[in-house]
Design a protein around this motif. Sequence first.
Motif, PDB file in Angstrom:
ATOM      1  N   GLY A  65     -14.969  20.022 -47.201  1.00 33.71           N
ATOM      2  CA  GLY A  65     -14.063  19.074 -48.033  1.00 33.71           C
ATOM      3  C   GLY A  65     -13.822  17.958 -47.810  1.00 33.71           C
ATOM      4  N   SER A  66     -12.954  17.198 -48.014  1.00 33.63           N
ATOM      5  CA  SER A  66     -12.516  15.613 -47.610  1.00 33.63           C
ATOM      6  C   SER A  66     -12.137  15.593 -46.152  1.00 33.63           C
ATOM      7  CB  SER A  66     -11.597  15.334 -48.353  1.00 33.63           C
ATOM      8  OG  SER A  66     -12.121  15.365 -49.857  1.00 33.63           O
ATOM      9  N   GLY A  67     -12.918  15.127 -45.205  1.00 32.95           N
ATOM     10  CA  GLY A  67     -12.389  15.418 -43.777  1.00 32.95           C
ATOM     11  C   GLY A  67     -12.230  14.073 -43.109  1.00 32.95           C
ATOM     12  N   SER A  68     -12.211  13.075 -44.057  1.00 32.33           N
ATOM     13  CA  SER A  68     -12.133  11.514 -43.187  1.00 32.33           C
ATOM     14  C   SER A  68     -11.093  11.413 -42.393  1.00 32.33           C
ATOM     15  CB  SER A  68     -12.062  10.653 -44.492  1.00 32.33           C
ATOM     16  OG  SER A  68     -13.321  10.408 -45.104  1.00 32.33           O
ATOM     17  N   SER A  69      -9.944  12.085 -42.523  1.00 34.19           N
ATOM     18  CA  SER A  69      -8.803  11.922 -41.664  1.00 34.19           C
ATOM     19  C   SER A  69      -8.820  12.552 -40.156  1.00 34.19           C
ATOM     20  CB  SER A  69      -7.574  12.779 -42.426  1.00 34.19           C
ATOM     21  OG  SER A  69      -7.869  14.027 -42.144  1.00 34.19           O
ATOM     22  N   LEU A  70     -10.164  13.235 -40.156  1.00 33.36           N
ATOM     23  CA  LEU A  70     -10.452  13.931 -38.819  1.00 33.36           C
ATOM     24  C   LEU A  70     -11.545  12.913 -37.891  1.00 33.36           C
ATOM     25  CD1 LEU A  70      -8.998  16.276 -40.247  1.00 33.36           C
ATOM     26  CD2 LEU A  70     -10.545  17.858 -38.929  1.00 33.36           C
ATOM     27  N   ILE A  71     -11.949  12.043 -38.401  1.00 34.50           N
ATOM     28  CA  ILE A  71     -12.990  11.151 -37.826  1.00 34.50           C
ATOM     29  C   ILE A  71     -12.708  10.744 -36.395  1.00 34.50           C
ATOM     30  CG2 ILE A  71     -14.123   8.938 -37.881  1.00 34.50           C
ATOM     31  CD1 ILE A  71     -14.362   8.998 -40.969  1.00 34.50           C
ATOM     32  N   GLN A  72     -11.489  10.250 -36.182  1.00 33.70           N
ATOM     33  CA  GLN A  72     -10.907   9.813 -34.850  1.00 33.70           C
ATOM     34  C   GLN A  72     -10.984  11.053 -33.944  1.00 33.70           C
ATOM     35  OE1 GLN A  72     -10.969   6.847 -33.695  1.00 33.70           O
ATOM     36  NE2 GLN A  72     -11.858   6.367 -35.628  1.00 33.70           N
ATOM     37  N   SER A  73     -10.517  12.374 -34.657  1.00 40.22           N
ATOM     38  CA  SER A  73     -10.465  13.686 -33.566  1.00 40.22           C
ATOM     39  C   SER A  73     -11.764  13.833 -33.218  1.00 40.22           C
ATOM     40  CB  SER A  73      -9.784  14.576 -34.614  1.00 40.22           C
ATOM     41  OG  SER A  73      -8.337  14.387 -35.070  1.00 40.22           O
ATOM     42  N   ALA A  74     -12.615  13.828 -34.083  1.00 36.08           N
ATOM     43  CA  ALA A  74     -14.186  13.942 -33.671  1.00 36.08           C
ATOM     44  C   ALA A  74     -14.497  13.003 -32.442  1.00 36.08           C
ATOM     45  CB  ALA A  74     -15.047  13.841 -34.978  1.00 36.08           C
ATOM     46  N   VAL A  75     -14.341  11.616 -32.710  1.00 33.04           N
ATOM     47  CA  VAL A  75     -14.744  10.722 -31.643  1.00 33.04           C
ATOM     48  C   VAL A  75     -13.863  11.276 -30.478  1.00 33.04           C
ATOM     49  CG1 VAL A  75     -14.421   8.549 -30.991  1.00 33.04           C
ATOM     50  CG2 VAL A  75     -15.203   9.023 -33.337  1.00 33.04           C
ATOM     51  N   ARG A  76     -12.658  11.508 -30.408  1.00 33.67           N
ATOM     52  CA  ARG A  76     -11.932  11.739 -29.243  1.00 33.67           C
ATOM     53  C   ARG A  76     -12.546  13.073 -28.665  1.00 33.67           C
ATOM     54  NH1 ARG A  76      -7.407   9.908 -32.369  1.00 33.67           N
ATOM     55  NH2 ARG A  76      -7.256  12.079 -33.080  1.00 33.67           N
ATOM     56  N   ALA A  77     -12.897  14.008 -29.301  1.00 29.63           N
ATOM     57  CA  ALA A  77     -13.331  15.302 -28.861  1.00 29.63           C
ATOM     58  C   ALA A  77     -14.886  15.155 -28.365  1.00 29.63           C
ATOM     59  CB  ALA A  77     -13.505  16.243 -30.028  1.00 29.63           C
ATOM     60  N   GLY A  78     -15.606  13.825 -28.405  1.00 31.85           N
ATOM     61  CA  GLY A  78     -16.752  13.593 -27.961  1.00 31.85           C
ATOM     62  C   GLY A  78     -17.724  13.995 -28.762  1.00 31.85           C
TER      63      GLY A  78
ATOM     64  N   ASP B  83     -21.011  13.797 -31.127  1.00 36.62           N
ATOM     65  CA  ASP B  83     -21.998  12.697 -31.514  1.00 36.62           C
ATOM     66  C   ASP B  83     -22.468  12.416 -32.872  1.00 36.62           C
ATOM     67  OD1 ASP B  83     -22.801  12.657 -28.588  1.00 36.62           O
ATOM     68  OD2 ASP B  83     -24.018  14.474 -29.173  1.00 36.62           O
ATOM     69  N   LEU B  84     -22.000  13.516 -33.500  1.00 34.48           N
ATOM     70  CA  LEU B  84     -22.184  13.532 -35.067  1.00 34.48           C
ATOM     71  C   LEU B  84     -20.756  14.244 -35.677  1.00 34.48           C
ATOM     72  CD1 LEU B  84     -23.788  13.510 -37.679  1.00 34.48           C
ATOM     73  CD2 LEU B  84     -24.768  15.508 -36.911  1.00 34.48           C
ATOM     74  N   TYR B  85     -20.561  13.886 -36.596  1.00 36.98           N
ATOM     75  CA  TYR B  85     -19.244  14.347 -37.461  1.00 36.98           C
ATOM     76  C   TYR B  85     -19.926  14.539 -39.039  1.00 36.98           C
ATOM     77  CZ  TYR B  85     -14.957  15.231 -39.985  1.00 36.98           C
ATOM     78  OH  TYR B  85     -13.802  15.330 -40.570  1.00 36.98           O
ATOM     79  N   ILE B  86     -19.655  15.707 -39.483  1.00 38.25           N
ATOM     80  CA  ILE B  86     -20.264  16.060 -40.928  1.00 38.25           C
ATOM     81  C   ILE B  86     -19.237  16.634 -41.712  1.00 38.25           C
ATOM     82  CG2 ILE B  86     -21.851  17.643 -42.210  1.00 38.25           C
ATOM     83  CD1 ILE B  86     -23.367  18.109 -39.448  1.00 38.25           C
ATOM     84  N   THR B  87     -18.852  15.915 -42.787  1.00 39.05           N
ATOM     85  CA  THR B  87     -17.561  16.242 -43.715  1.00 39.05           C
ATOM     86  C   THR B  87     -18.324  15.813 -45.125  1.00 39.05           C
ATOM     87  OG1 THR B  87     -15.384  16.054 -44.157  1.00 39.05           O
ATOM     88  CG2 THR B  87     -16.500  14.156 -43.301  1.00 39.05           C
ATOM     89  N   GLY B  88     -17.250  15.653 -45.994  1.00 36.34           N
ATOM     90  CA  GLY B  88     -17.366  15.200 -47.366  1.00 36.34           C
ATOM     91  C   GLY B  88     -16.513  13.972 -47.894  1.00 36.34           C
ATOM     92  N   ASP B  89     -16.740  13.289 -49.003  1.00 35.98           N
ATOM     93  CA  ASP B  89     -16.073  12.367 -49.421  1.00 35.98           C
ATOM     94  C   ASP B  89     -15.607  11.050 -48.446  1.00 35.98           C
ATOM     95  OD1 ASP B  89     -15.862  14.042 -51.534  1.00 35.98           O
ATOM     96  OD2 ASP B  89     -13.759  14.838 -51.431  1.00 35.98           O
ATOM     97  N   VAL B  90     -16.605  10.643 -47.648  1.00 30.10           N
ATOM     98  CA  VAL B  90     -16.407   9.515 -46.916  1.00 30.10           C
ATOM     99  C   VAL B  90     -16.395   8.240 -47.593  1.00 30.10           C
ATOM    100  CG1 VAL B  90     -17.123   8.647 -44.724  1.00 30.10           C
ATOM    101  CG2 VAL B  90     -17.368  10.851 -44.884  1.00 30.10           C
ATOM    102  N   SER B  91     -15.573   7.364 -47.310  1.00 27.13           N
ATOM    103  CA  SER B  91     -15.360   6.185 -47.943  1.00 27.13           C
ATOM    104  C   SER B  91     -16.230   4.969 -47.296  1.00 27.13           C
ATOM    105  CB  SER B  91     -14.065   5.647 -48.141  1.00 27.13           C
ATOM    106  OG  SER B  91     -13.262   5.217 -46.688  1.00 27.13           O
ATOM    107  N   TYR B  92     -16.546   4.091 -47.731  1.00 24.48           N
ATOM    108  CA  TYR B  92     -17.290   2.913 -47.345  1.00 24.48           C
ATOM    109  C   TYR B  92     -17.051   2.434 -46.089  1.00 24.48           C
ATOM    110  CZ  TYR B  92     -19.631  -1.632 -47.402  1.00 24.48           C
ATOM    111  OH  TYR B  92     -20.446  -2.760 -47.054  1.00 24.48           O
ATOM    112  N   HIS B  93     -16.050   2.281 -45.647  1.00 26.53           N
ATOM    113  CA  HIS B  93     -15.682   1.518 -44.457  1.00 26.53           C
ATOM    114  C   HIS B  93     -15.742   2.584 -43.147  1.00 26.53           C
ATOM    115  CE1 HIS B  93     -14.573  -2.332 -46.278  1.00 26.53           C
ATOM    116  NE2 HIS B  93     -13.896  -1.659 -47.145  1.00 26.53           N
ATOM    117  N   HIS B  94     -15.664   3.671 -43.532  1.00 19.94           N
ATOM    118  CA  HIS B  94     -15.758   4.981 -42.607  1.00 19.94           C
ATOM    119  C   HIS B  94     -17.217   4.914 -42.008  1.00 19.94           C
ATOM    120  CE1 HIS B  94     -11.634   6.786 -44.066  1.00 19.94           C
ATOM    121  NE2 HIS B  94     -11.539   6.382 -42.876  1.00 19.94           N
ATOM    122  N   PHE B  95     -18.067   4.288 -42.647  1.00 18.38           N
ATOM    123  CA  PHE B  95     -19.345   4.601 -42.192  1.00 18.38           C
ATOM    124  C   PHE B  95     -19.868   3.274 -41.266  1.00 18.38           C
ATOM    125  CE2 PHE B  95     -20.070   6.810 -46.142  1.00 18.38           C
ATOM    126  CZ  PHE B  95     -20.440   7.894 -45.683  1.00 18.38           C
ATOM    127  N   PHE B  96     -19.005   2.500 -41.132  1.00 14.66           N
ATOM    128  CA  PHE B  96     -19.056   1.368 -39.700  1.00 14.66           C
ATOM    129  C   PHE B  96     -18.436   2.122 -38.538  1.00 14.66           C
ATOM    130  CE2 PHE B  96     -18.529  -1.562 -43.617  1.00 14.66           C
ATOM    131  CZ  PHE B  96     -19.798  -2.304 -43.230  1.00 14.66           C
TER     132      PHE B  96
END
Length: 271
Positions: A193-206, A208-221
């Motif tokens: 579903g819409s998982g942009s709110s978990l991006i930083q959790s994915a980063v903190r968990a180490g 390499d890749l995060y797969i989700t949906g409904d990602v906005s433009y700025h999150h791709f930086f």
Amino acid sequence: MQIRYSYIKDIAMYKVKDIVRVIEDFAPLSLQEKWDNSGLSIGSPEAEVTSVLIGLDCTPELVDEAVECGADMIVTHHPLIFSGLKKISPEDSVGASVIKAVSAGIAVYAAHTTADKVPAGVSGAMAARLGLEDVSVLEPEADGNGLGVIGRFPYPMSSEQALEYVKERFSLQVVRSSRPIGKHISRVALCGGSGSSLIQSAVRAGADLYITGDVSYHHFFTGPDFMIMDIGHYEGEKYIVPILFSLLKKNFPNFAVRMTGIVNSNPIYYF
């Protein structure tokens, strides 16, 4: 997972509450997010049920299908009534679905964030599609449930290999992605579903890749060692439908449980 209720096995017809009990033993209603509206939105728990139809969204087309196949209960992932309704009109999709379901006496139930937060639910199904190993909850709560999962690819992959692998496993023609990274990808986080709110959790968990949906433009930086793939909302969540189907068939083996025959209910089209 198989739950059996011997006290209802001799009853000729089940009730809505019997179906709900099995679903909520798998995905308890107490797990839903505060903003969500999982649960029974139309119908009485005491109403009798002879057949259940399962789909991802309770669209007017799905309600029509339920009427045609004789189902008197619909179970979906996304709630039909997500927020307060100010009017019920046949001119919009939600209003039309409500009118059709009520007129036909069809109960409607949704397992939304409840099914998102159990490990064997939406994100777990995504992990299984990718064959991830050592899978655990990405944002665990005290009871062990939570949003997202994280695990490892069966073998390390380059960004290009990972892109092709994800497209193949999810039957995708296109993927929205951040810039490919210069190292092999092993640790992968997922959220349906819409998982942009978990991006930083994915980063903190180490991851390499995060797969989700409904990602906005700025999150791709992203940083140089972290990559995001947006596979789409529908594409990440559709596998919950066969999970709910299997759950009910195992617990009610002599009961008419059907998955929707609508091949693709995705409201987003790609050209």
